[in-house]
Design a protein around this motif. Structure first.
Motif, PDB file in Angstrom:
ATOM      1  N   GLY A   1      44.428  48.021  30.138  1.00  0.00           N
ATOM      2  CA  GLY A   1      44.711  47.374  28.862  1.00  0.00           C
ATOM      3  C   GLY A   1      45.874  46.417  28.915  1.00  0.00           C
ATOM      4  N   THR A   2      46.957  46.818  29.587  1.00  0.00           N
ATOM      5  CA  THR A   2      48.112  45.923  29.691  1.00  0.00           C
ATOM      6  C   THR A   2      47.765  44.681  30.495  1.00  0.00           C
ATOM      7  OG1 THR A   2      48.890  47.125  31.654  1.00  0.00           O
ATOM      8  CG2 THR A   2      49.757  47.821  29.531  1.00  0.00           C
ATOM      9  N   GLY A   3      46.987  44.870  31.549  1.00  0.00           N
ATOM     10  CA  GLY A   3      46.574  43.737  32.369  1.00  0.00           C
ATOM     11  C   GLY A   3      45.675  42.781  31.615  1.00  0.00           C
ATOM     12  N   ASP A   4      44.791  43.327  30.766  1.00  0.00           N
ATOM     13  CA  ASP A   4      43.917  42.463  29.962  1.00  0.00           C
ATOM     14  C   ASP A   4      44.731  41.541  29.070  1.00  0.00           C
ATOM     15  OD1 ASP A   4      41.719  43.711  31.062  1.00  0.00           O
ATOM     16  OD2 ASP A   4      41.444  45.097  29.391  1.00  0.00           O
ATOM     17  N   VAL A   5      45.736  42.113  28.410  1.00  0.00           N
ATOM     18  CA  VAL A   5      46.590  41.296  27.535  1.00  0.00           C
ATOM     19  C   VAL A   5      47.274  40.201  28.350  1.00  0.00           C
ATOM     20  CG1 VAL A   5      48.611  41.305  26.028  1.00  0.00           C
ATOM     21  CG2 VAL A   5      46.965  43.174  25.895  1.00  0.00           C
ATOM     22  N   ALA A   6      47.826  40.565  29.497  1.00  0.00           N
ATOM     23  CA  ALA A   6      48.567  39.612  30.317  1.00  0.00           C
ATOM     24  C   ALA A   6      47.661  38.509  30.869  1.00  0.00           C
ATOM     25  CB  ALA A   6      49.265  40.342  31.460  1.00  0.00           C
ATOM     26  N   VAL A   7      46.500  38.905  31.398  1.00  0.00           N
ATOM     27  CA  VAL A   7      45.580  37.925  31.992  1.00  0.00           C
ATOM     28  C   VAL A   7      45.038  36.985  30.915  1.00  0.00           C
ATOM     29  CG1 VAL A   7      43.281  37.671  33.014  1.00  0.00           C
ATOM     30  CG2 VAL A   7      44.921  39.259  34.018  1.00  0.00           C
ATOM     31  N   LEU A   8      44.579  37.531  29.801  1.00  0.00           N
ATOM     32  CA  LEU A   8      44.006  36.691  28.752  1.00  0.00           C
ATOM     33  C   LEU A   8      45.057  35.806  28.106  1.00  0.00           C
ATOM     34  CD1 LEU A   8      41.540  39.235  27.099  1.00  0.00           C
ATOM     35  CD2 LEU A   8      41.001  37.379  28.683  1.00  0.00           C
ATOM     36  N   SER A   9      46.292  36.279  28.030  1.00  0.00           N
ATOM     37  CA  SER A   9      47.364  35.442  27.515  1.00  0.00           C
ATOM     38  C   SER A   9      47.662  34.301  28.478  1.00  0.00           C
ATOM     39  CB  SER A   9      48.618  36.286  27.276  1.00  0.00           C
ATOM     40  OG  SER A   9      49.667  35.493  26.773  1.00  0.00           O
ATOM     41  N   ALA A  10      47.732  34.611  29.776  1.00  0.00           N
ATOM     42  CA  ALA A  10      47.972  33.566  30.773  1.00  0.00           C
ATOM     43  C   ALA A  10      46.847  32.543  30.785  1.00  0.00           C
ATOM     44  CB  ALA A  10      48.129  34.195  32.159  1.00  0.00           C
ATOM     45  N   ALA A  11      45.620  33.014  30.527  1.00  0.00           N
ATOM     46  CA  ALA A  11      44.460  32.120  30.514  1.00  0.00           C
ATOM     47  C   ALA A  11      44.239  31.462  29.156  1.00  0.00           C
ATOM     48  CB  ALA A  11      43.202  32.893  30.907  1.00  0.00           C
ATOM     49  N   ASN A  12      45.069  31.820  28.153  1.00  0.00           N
ATOM     50  CA  ASN A  12      44.957  31.275  26.802  1.00  0.00           C
ATOM     51  C   ASN A  12      43.590  31.566  26.186  1.00  0.00           C
ATOM     52  OD1 ASN A  12      46.011  29.935  24.559  1.00  0.00           O
ATOM     53  ND2 ASN A  12      45.159  27.963  25.181  1.00  0.00           N
ATOM     54  N   ARG A  13      43.131  32.819  26.372  1.00  0.00           N
ATOM     55  CA  ARG A  13      41.814  33.218  25.858  1.00  0.00           C
ATOM     56  C   ARG A  13      41.853  34.628  25.275  1.00  0.00           C
ATOM     57  NH1 ARG A  13      40.991  29.306  29.449  1.00  0.00           N
ATOM     58  NH2 ARG A  13      39.064  28.061  29.400  1.00  0.00           N
ATOM     59  N   MET A  14      42.806  34.880  24.393  1.00  0.00           N
ATOM     60  CA  MET A  14      42.970  36.210  23.827  1.00  0.00           C
ATOM     61  C   MET A  14      41.767  36.649  22.997  1.00  0.00           C
ATOM     62  SD  MET A  14      45.781  37.531  24.894  1.00  0.00           S
ATOM     63  CE  MET A  14      46.332  38.784  23.749  1.00  0.00           C
ATOM     64  N   GLU A  15      40.977  35.698  22.497  1.00  0.00           N
ATOM     65  CA  GLU A  15      39.816  36.058  21.692  1.00  0.00           C
ATOM     66  C   GLU A  15      38.734  36.763  22.502  1.00  0.00           C
ATOM     67  OE1 GLU A  15      39.381  31.560  22.569  1.00  0.00           O
ATOM     68  OE2 GLU A  15      40.939  33.089  22.515  1.00  0.00           O
TER      69      GLU A  15
END
Length: 445
Positions: free
Chosen positions: A400-414
Motif C-alpha cells: 500500500g505504501t509503495g502504491d501511493v509512492a509510485v502513483l504519486s511519482a507517476a502523477n496517476r493517483m486516480e
C-alpha cells in the motif's frame, strides 16, 4: 492564487503571490517555524495534531523542492521521491529526534492514517469511474499482472545465471519477494512458505528478502517518474491516467463521471464522503475476518466495485465520495509521503543491500515487470504506460505504501484501485505461484 487542474492537483496561477500549501509563503514560513521549534524542544503534541502538522510542513517543503529540481522533477518522480527519501534520511542520520519519529510512526501504523488515506482513494476513484470502464478494465487486468510476473521472474533468472549469482537464487530470493506485495502481506508470509519447504528458519529467509523488497520499492518509485516522463514524450503510449485505450477519445463513455468533478464542492459533501469511505473500509475488514486469506483492501475494492456496477448508490453519494477523494489527494499526499519515509522506509536496509550485482538483479526484476505488464496490457487494450505502472510497478513495490509512492511519482493517483488490486490480489497470486515453483525448482537452494 491557486487553482485546481483537471486531475485535482493544486497549481499556482501565473502572476500570483508565491504560495505554499495555499498560503502566502511568509505565512507558511511562520507556521513552519512554530512547528519546527516544537519539534526541536520536544513539545510536539502526540497523536494526530503533532503528526499532521509536522508531516504537512515537511511534505510541502520537500514536494516543492522535488518539483523544482530539474533532473529529479523530470525523471525521478519529483516531489514524491524527495519527500520519501529525504524524510527517511532525516531518520537515518538522527536529524529528527526519537519522540517525533515515534509520533509519526504511531500515526501512520497504530492510528491507521495510511488506511484512512487509501480508503478515501479507493472509494472515490472507483465511484468516480465510468461503470463501463470499470467492467472492461477488471476483465483484462489479470493477464497484464501475469505478463509482468512472468517477465520479471524470467529476466532475473537469466541475468542471475549470466552474472554468476545463480538463476534460481535470484528468482526466489530477489524477484519473488519484490513481486510479492510488500512486507506484511508479501515477504513475511513468503518467508514462512519458503521455510516450510527449505528447512531453514523463516527469520533467516526474511533477512535475505527484506533488502530486496526495500530496494525494489525504491527502484519502482524512480521508474514511476521515468514512465511518466516517457508518456509525455510519447503520448501515443500514455492515457494520462486513463487505463483503457478505447476510452481516451470516447467522451460519451466518461461524460457523466467528468461532470461530477464540476459539481459544487460543499462542506456537507466532504463529510458524507468521509463517512462513506471509512464505512466501506469497515466492510472490507468485516469480510476479511471470515476470509482472512484475502486482504481487507481487496475486499473493499470488490465491495465498492460491485456497488458501482450494480448502480446501488445514488449519484449524489458517488459525487460526495469523489470530492472527498480529491480533497484528500490534493491536501494530504505530500504529508503521507513524509510518513512513508519516516515509518516505512529503512534507509539502512537499502544501503546495506546496495552492491552492484544485487542492484542489477533488482533493476532487472522491476524492468521485467514493466515490460511484461506493458506489453500484455497493450495486447488486451490498455495503454502501455498505465498498464506498466499499475500491473507492473504496483506489483514490484512495497504494498500500500509503495502504491501511493509510485502513483504519486507517476502523477496517476486516480489509478489507486488498480494499484491495490496488484498489491493485494496480485500478492496472493504470488504466494500460490511461489509454492508451486518451490515444488518444481526448490531443490538445491
Amino acid at each position: 492564487m491557486l487553482k485546481v487542474d483537471a486531475k485535482g492537483k493544486m497549481q499556482k496561477e501565473k502572476g500570483g503571490e508565491y504560495e505554499l500549501f495555499g498560503l502566502p509563503w511568509y505565512v507558511f514560513a511562520i507556521l513552519a517555524v512554530i512547528v519546527l521549534i516544537s519539534t526541536m524542544i520536544g513539545t510536539l503534541p502526540s497523536g494526530m495534531i503533532g503528526a499532521l502538522s509536522f508531516m504537512i510542513i515537511l511534505g510541502t517543503v520537500f514536494n516543492e523542492i522535488g518539483n523544482k529540481l530539474p533532473i529529479v522533477r523530470s525523471y525521478l518522480g519529483g516531489g514524491a521521491i524527495v519527500a520519501i527519501f529525504a524524510s527517511a534520511a532525516l531518520v537515518y542520520f538522527g536529524i529528527i529526534n526519537e519522540s517525533t519519529t515515534e509520533i509519526v510512526t504511531n500515526f501512520m501504523k497504530t492510528n491507521g492514517f495510511l488506511d484512512f488515506y487509501i480508503a478515501a482513494l479507493i472509494t472515490g476513484s472507483i465511484l468516480g469511474m465510468s461503470k463501463k470502464l470499470l467492467v472492461d478494465a477488471a476483465i483484462r487486468y489479470l493477464p497484464a499482472i501475469i505478463g509482468g510476473v512472468i517477465c520479471a521472474l524470467g529476466f532475473v533468472f537469466i541475468a542471475g545465471s549470466l552474472i554468476g549469482y545463480g538463476g534460481k537464487e535470484a528468482m526466489f530470493f530477489i524477484s519473488i519477494p519484490i513481486m510479492g506485495g510488500g512486507m506484511g502481506a508479501g515477504a513475511v508470509p513468503l518467508s514462512q512458505i519458503f521455510a516450510s519447504n527449505m528447512g531453514q528458519s523463516a527469520e533467516e529467509i526474511l533477512s535475505i528478502m527484506v533488502p530486496a523488497v526495500a530496494l525494489g520499492n525504491a527502484v519502482a518509485i524512480v521508474c514511476g517518474g521515468v514512465l511518466n516522463k516517457i508518456g509525455k514524450k510519447s503520448p501515443q503510449l500514455s492515457g494520462e491516467g486513463q487505463l483503457l485505450r478505447k476510452f481516451k477519445n470516447d467522451s460519451s463513455a466518461l461524460e457523466a463521471e467528468s461532470q461530477k468533478d464540476k459539481r459544487l464542492v460543499t462542506i456537507k459533501n466532504l463529510g458524507i464522503g468521509l463517512l462513506m469511505s471509512t464505512t466501506f473500509f469497515s466492510v472490507g475488514t468485516i469480510i476479511s475476518k471470515f476470509v482472512p486469506s484475502i486482504h481487507a483492501y481487496a475486499w473493499m475494492i470488490i465491495a465498492v466495485g460491485i456497488i458501482k456496477i450494480a448502480g446501488w448508490l445514488p449519484e449524489r453519494l458517488e459525487i460526495c465520495c469523489n470530492q472527498w477523494f480529491q480533497f484528500i489527494m490534493t491536501n494530504l499526499t505530500p504529508a503521507l509521503l513524509v510518513g512513508i519515509g519516516i515509518a516505512y522506509t529503512d534507509l539502512g536496509e537499502i544501503i546495506s543491500a546496495f552492491s552492484l550485482t544485487y542492484l542489477v538483479l533488482v533493476v532487472v526484476t522491476v524492468i521485467g515487470a514493466v515490460i511484461g505488464a506493458g506489453a500484455v496490457g497493450y495486447l488486451v487494450g490498455f495503454f502501455p504506460i498505465e498498464s506498466a505502472i499499475t500491473a507492473g510497478l504496483c506489483m514490484a513495490n512495497m504494498g500500500g505504501t509503495g502504491d501511493v509512492a509510485v502513483l504519486s511519482a507517476a502523477n496517476r493517483m486516480e489509478l489507486m484501485p488498480f494499484g491495490q488490486i496488484s498489491s493485494r490480489i496480485g500478492g496472493a497470486f504470488m504466494m500460490i505461484l511461489s509454492s508451486l515453483l518451490l515444488q518444481i525448482f526448490g531443490k538445491g537452494l
